[in-house]
Design a protein around this motif. Sequence first.
Motif, PDB file in Angstrom:
ATOM      1  N   PRO A 281      28.359  27.710  31.384  1.00  0.00           N
ATOM      2  CA  PRO A 281      28.290  29.185  31.320  1.00  0.00           C
ATOM      3  C   PRO A 281      29.566  29.896  31.735  1.00  0.00           C
ATOM      4  O   PRO A 281      29.739  31.082  31.412  1.00  0.00           O
ATOM      5  CB  PRO A 281      27.145  29.513  32.288  1.00  0.00           C
ATOM      6  CG  PRO A 281      26.348  28.261  32.394  1.00  0.00           C
ATOM      7  CD  PRO A 281      27.330  27.148  32.259  1.00  0.00           C
ATOM      8  N   SER A 282      30.478  29.225  32.443  1.00  0.00           N
ATOM      9  CA  SER A 282      31.711  29.884  32.871  1.00  0.00           C
ATOM     10  C   SER A 282      32.741  30.000  31.756  1.00  0.00           C
ATOM     11  O   SER A 282      33.748  30.700  31.934  1.00  0.00           O
ATOM     12  CB  SER A 282      32.330  29.134  34.051  1.00  0.00           C
ATOM     13  OG  SER A 282      32.634  27.801  33.696  1.00  0.00           O
ATOM     14  N   VAL A 283      32.535  29.343  30.619  1.00  0.00           N
ATOM     15  CA  VAL A 283      33.470  29.433  29.501  1.00  0.00           C
ATOM     16  C   VAL A 283      33.348  30.822  28.884  1.00  0.00           C
ATOM     17  O   VAL A 283      32.275  31.225  28.428  1.00  0.00           O
ATOM     18  CB  VAL A 283      33.183  28.337  28.450  1.00  0.00           C
ATOM     19  CG1 VAL A 283      34.078  28.505  27.236  1.00  0.00           C
ATOM     20  CG2 VAL A 283      33.370  26.964  29.064  1.00  0.00           C
ATOM     21  N   ARG A 284      34.453  31.555  28.857  1.00  0.00           N
ATOM     22  CA  ARG A 284      34.444  32.935  28.378  1.00  0.00           C
ATOM     23  C   ARG A 284      35.085  33.110  27.015  1.00  0.00           C
ATOM     24  O   ARG A 284      34.896  34.150  26.376  1.00  0.00           O
ATOM     25  CB  ARG A 284      35.171  33.839  29.374  1.00  0.00           C
ATOM     26  CG  ARG A 284      34.459  33.944  30.717  1.00  0.00           C
ATOM     27  CD  ARG A 284      35.219  34.804  31.692  1.00  0.00           C
ATOM     28  NE  ARG A 284      34.426  35.037  32.889  1.00  0.00           N
ATOM     29  CZ  ARG A 284      33.599  36.060  33.048  1.00  0.00           C
ATOM     30  NH1 ARG A 284      33.479  36.960  32.075  1.00  0.00           N
ATOM     31  NH2 ARG A 284      32.915  36.209  34.148  1.00  0.00           N
ATOM     32  N   SER A 285      35.868  32.137  26.582  1.00  0.00           N
ATOM     33  CA  SER A 285      36.539  32.248  25.289  1.00  0.00           C
ATOM     34  C   SER A 285      36.814  30.850  24.762  1.00  0.00           C
ATOM     35  O   SER A 285      37.020  29.906  25.536  1.00  0.00           O
ATOM     36  CB  SER A 285      37.846  33.034  25.420  1.00  0.00           C
ATOM     37  OG  SER A 285      38.545  33.066  24.190  1.00  0.00           O
ATOM     38  N   LEU A 286      36.834  30.740  23.426  1.00  0.00           N
ATOM     39  CA  LEU A 286      37.133  29.465  22.782  1.00  0.00           C
ATOM     40  C   LEU A 286      38.550  29.414  22.244  1.00  0.00           C
ATOM     41  O   LEU A 286      38.929  28.468  21.562  1.00  0.00           O
ATOM     42  CB  LEU A 286      36.147  29.227  21.629  1.00  0.00           C
ATOM     43  CG  LEU A 286      34.701  28.992  22.056  1.00  0.00           C
ATOM     44  CD1 LEU A 286      33.800  28.896  20.842  1.00  0.00           C
ATOM     45  CD2 LEU A 286      34.580  27.754  22.923  1.00  0.00           C
TER      46      LEU A 286
END
Length: 340
Positions: A281-286
């Motif tokens: 869930p901490s991934v904010r951008s790819l």
Amino acid sequence: MRGPLVYFKGLFSKGITHNILQQQPESPFRIMVRKETGDHVRSWRFMVMLILIVLTFLGSLYVSLNNINKAVANINDPDRVFVYLKLLTTSDGTLPTFHIFISFLGPLLGIALGFDAVNAEQNNGTLTRLIAQPVYRDNLLLAKFCGALIVVSVLFLCLALLMTGGGMIITGVLPEPAEILRILAFVVLSILYVGFWLSLSILLSVKFRNAATSALTIIGIWLFFTVFYRIIVNLVVNAMLPGTGYMQPGDLLSYNNLLLSLLRLAPSQLYTDAATTLLMPSVRSLGPLTIEQMAGAIPSPLPFKESLMIVWPQVTGLLAATTVCFALTYYLFMRREIRT
């Protein structure tokens, strides 16, 4: 006394006849789906793939459980509160995580269930007898696809329930609603990923008459996107790069975006990006972020809805690719002349 008895007997028989007439016969589509599901479950190829996937799942789960205490105790990790997500993403380097295994074994599962879906029926002579029945051709293709997809869906759902139950027994922690939603979304994503390779393998089974030819072709496509595609993209992009002394920060960002855009033409890259975002869930951008975009950002988990919005392009890409493959399959199969 015979008059009322005869009257009630007539009403009773009419009611039975009316109920029998009201019962509609089972549709041919449901019969074919049930038959395809049973054939897949009893086939040796599915048994082999089932053993491989279950063994990799148990291995990844064992490694995660051995390292779950370190992952939860890491105060620098904003995802440490999601214990069940850590079971799917924690590794000590000896084995990859489970979603990495699925990105590799999922295509093989779809290929095994669909590479001879149509040409084997035609080579055995059963396709002619099947088409001679009052069965639509599109129903036949849908039954082939849905029967295999039901087997895949039950498999991944059972693995998710096994992981959740094992985590509850070992850790004694109940899963949060956000974790359940993310795990279910991961299961749906995995089913969609396998469904793409299943539809592509069915397409090649319609295109080629020989099952061996379709199997070799689909395995070649899988190897190209899994191994060689990333190498080719990196070589092409590196050849386009100017010298390091002539590059500006904006140029470097544009080249990184170009590299990511080309890599995302591969289904495995789409699946890996989406699975990583859903399970972390901490991934904010790819994509790459500038310093200005990261300024003031607090490392914290994103809500499930925002993570779903991030991965929606990847999910849409997999859905579109699956739809295109199935549309081409329908077009080729409808134009084929089936003879004895």
